[in-house]
Motif scaffolding. Sequence first.
Motif, mmCIF file in Angstrom:
data_model
loop_
_atom_site.group_PDB
_atom_site.id
_atom_site.type_symbol
_atom_site.label_atom_id
_atom_site.label_comp_id
_atom_site.label_asym_id
_atom_site.label_seq_id
_atom_site.Cartn_x
_atom_site.Cartn_y
_atom_site.Cartn_z
ATOM 1 N N THR A 117 10.499 7.235 -3.342
ATOM 2 C CA THR A 117 10.844 7.264 -1.922
ATOM 3 C C THR A 117 12.247 6.706 -1.738
ATOM 4 O OG1 THR A 117 8.525 6.923 -1.345
ATOM 5 C CG2 THR A 117 10.145 6.526 0.386
ATOM 6 N N ILE A 118 13.113 7.489 -1.071
ATOM 7 C CA ILE A 118 14.486 7.065 -0.795
ATOM 8 C C ILE A 118 14.686 7.064 0.718
ATOM 9 C CG2 ILE A 118 16.935 7.567 -1.131
ATOM 10 C CD1 ILE A 118 16.039 9.100 -3.700
ATOM 11 N N VAL A 119 15.061 5.903 1.246
ATOM 12 C CA VAL A 119 15.267 5.726 2.683
ATOM 13 C C VAL A 119 16.755 5.494 2.911
ATOM 14 C CG1 VAL A 119 14.696 4.332 4.703
ATOM 15 C CG2 VAL A 119 12.977 4.699 2.922
ATOM 16 N N THR A 120 17.375 6.325 3.756
ATOM 17 C CA THR A 120 18.785 6.146 4.114
ATOM 18 C C THR A 120 18.845 5.466 5.473
ATOM 19 O OG1 THR A 120 19.390 8.153 2.910
ATOM 20 C CG2 THR A 120 20.988 7.319 4.505
ATOM 21 N N LEU A 121 19.603 4.369 5.532
ATOM 22 C CA LEU A 121 19.744 3.590 6.764
ATOM 23 C C LEU A 121 21.183 3.645 7.247
ATOM 24 C CD1 LEU A 121 17.781 0.828 5.083
ATOM 25 C CD2 LEU A 121 17.056 1.643 7.300
ATOM 26 N N ASP A 181 0.845 -1.177 0.000
ATOM 27 C CA ASP A 181 0.000 0.000 0.000
ATOM 28 C C ASP A 181 0.890 1.240 0.000
ATOM 29 O OD1 ASP A 181 -1.893 1.944 0.345
ATOM 30 O OD2 ASP A 181 -2.917 0.936 1.989
ATOM 31 N N ALA A 182 0.756 2.073 -1.011
ATOM 32 C CA ALA A 182 1.606 3.247 -1.173
ATOM 33 C C ALA A 182 1.490 4.225 -0.006
ATOM 34 C CB ALA A 182 1.269 3.956 -2.476
ATOM 35 N N ARG A 183 0.353 4.256 0.638
ATOM 36 C CA ARG A 183 0.173 5.186 1.759
ATOM 37 C C ARG A 183 1.114 4.867 2.911
ATOM 38 N NH1 ARG A 183 -5.901 4.433 2.768
ATOM 39 N NH2 ARG A 183 -5.244 2.376 2.115
ATOM 40 N N GLU A 184 1.502 3.617 3.066
ATOM 41 C CA GLU A 184 2.397 3.229 4.159
ATOM 42 C C GLU A 184 3.764 3.901 4.018
ATOM 43 O OE1 GLU A 184 2.121 1.324 7.022
ATOM 44 O OE2 GLU A 184 -0.017 1.408 6.599
ATOM 45 N N ARG A 185 4.150 4.236 2.817
ATOM 46 C CA ARG A 185 5.463 4.865 2.608
ATOM 47 C C ARG A 185 5.577 6.193 3.338
ATOM 48 N NH1 ARG A 185 6.978 3.588 -3.706
ATOM 49 N NH2 ARG A 185 6.680 1.345 -3.548
ATOM 50 N N SER A 186 4.474 6.886 3.500
ATOM 51 C CA SER A 186 4.515 8.187 4.173
ATOM 52 C C SER A 186 4.657 8.056 5.689
ATOM 53 C CB SER A 186 3.271 9.004 3.825
ATOM 54 O OG SER A 186 2.111 8.375 4.308
ATOM 55 N N PHE A 187 4.530 6.848 6.227
ATOM 56 C CA PHE A 187 4.649 6.637 7.667
ATOM 57 C C PHE A 187 6.049 6.195 8.097
ATOM 58 C CE2 PHE A 187 0.065 6.035 6.938
ATOM 59 C CZ PHE A 187 -0.400 7.051 7.755
ATOM 60 N N ILE A 188 6.969 6.096 7.165
ATOM 61 C CA ILE A 188 8.349 5.735 7.509
ATOM 62 C C ILE A 188 9.011 6.956 8.151
ATOM 63 C CG2 ILE A 188 10.567 4.921 6.591
ATOM 64 C CD1 ILE A 188 8.176 2.909 6.449
ATOM 65 N N ARG A 189 9.607 6.768 9.316
ATOM 66 C CA ARG A 189 10.183 7.868 10.088
ATOM 67 C C ARG A 189 11.605 7.556 10.524
ATOM 68 N NH1 ARG A 189 6.610 10.603 8.263
ATOM 69 N NH2 ARG A 189 4.621 10.969 9.244
ATOM 70 N N LYS A 190 12.350 8.626 10.852
ATOM 71 C CA LYS A 190 13.692 8.473 11.404
ATOM 72 C C LYS A 190 13.621 7.655 12.681
ATOM 73 C CE LYS A 190 15.717 12.754 9.727
ATOM 74 N NZ LYS A 190 16.341 14.019 10.107
ATOM 75 N N ILE A 192 6.463 -1.649 4.095
ATOM 76 C CA ILE A 192 6.400 -1.312 2.666
ATOM 77 C C ILE A 192 7.110 -2.303 1.760
ATOM 78 C CG2 ILE A 192 6.016 1.136 3.095
ATOM 79 C CD1 ILE A 192 8.932 1.675 2.461
ATOM 80 N N GLY A 193 7.648 -3.363 2.317
ATOM 81 C CA GLY A 193 8.263 -4.403 1.506
ATOM 82 C C GLY A 193 9.730 -4.139 1.190
ATOM 83 N N LYS A 194 10.307 -5.049 0.424
ATOM 84 C CA LYS A 194 11.715 -4.923 0.035
ATOM 85 C C LYS A 194 11.875 -3.771 -0.948
ATOM 86 C CE LYS A 194 12.972 -9.698 0.772
ATOM 87 N NZ LYS A 194 13.594 -10.897 0.209
ATOM 88 N N PRO A 195 13.029 -3.112 -0.924
ATOM 89 C CA PRO A 195 13.241 -1.980 -1.834
ATOM 90 C C PRO A 195 13.392 -2.437 -3.281
ATOM 91 C CG PRO A 195 15.263 -2.471 -0.654
ATOM 92 C CD PRO A 195 14.186 -3.356 -0.068
ATOM 93 N N ASP A 196 13.105 -1.513 -4.191
ATOM 94 C CA ASP A 196 13.307 -1.783 -5.613
ATOM 95 C C ASP A 196 14.787 -1.689 -5.975
ATOM 96 O OD1 ASP A 196 10.522 -2.090 -6.292
ATOM 97 O OD2 ASP A 196 10.337 0.073 -5.975
ATOM 98 N N HIS A 197 15.547 -0.894 -5.209
ATOM 99 C CA HIS A 197 16.986 -0.747 -5.458
ATOM 100 C C HIS A 197 17.677 -0.481 -4.132
ATOM 101 C CE1 HIS A 197 20.724 1.365 -6.598
ATOM 102 N NE2 HIS A 197 20.700 0.504 -7.592
#
Length: 95
Positions: free
Chosen positions: A77-81, A23-32, A43-48
């Motif tokens: 959406t880009i998530v830095t870990l 669900d694309a809406r879940e991407r907006s709930f990712i937080r630091k 949101i599942g495994k990343p595309d890259h």
Amino acid sequence: MSIHRNLALVSLVIASSVAVAQDARERSFIRKGMPEGEVIFRIGKPDHEAFIANAKGQPEEKTWTYFPHARDPQTLTIVTLRAGVVAEVERKVSR
């Protein structure tokens, strides 16, 4: 009968978690501060995936990129870990 009910329950849980993860809406709930396992669950495994720093004895730093979703076709959406924890979340409009 109990075995069939348990199998049905497990199948339902798996199917619902996959639906939630996509669900694309879940991407907006990712937080630091969120652990990477929770990101994958939501949101599942990343595309890259790209490694920024991966030196022995140092915390691993990487980026996960999620391409636009059908329900949100213009947002990348880009998530830095860092050390397995979300350090930054960037949502870009792509055309």
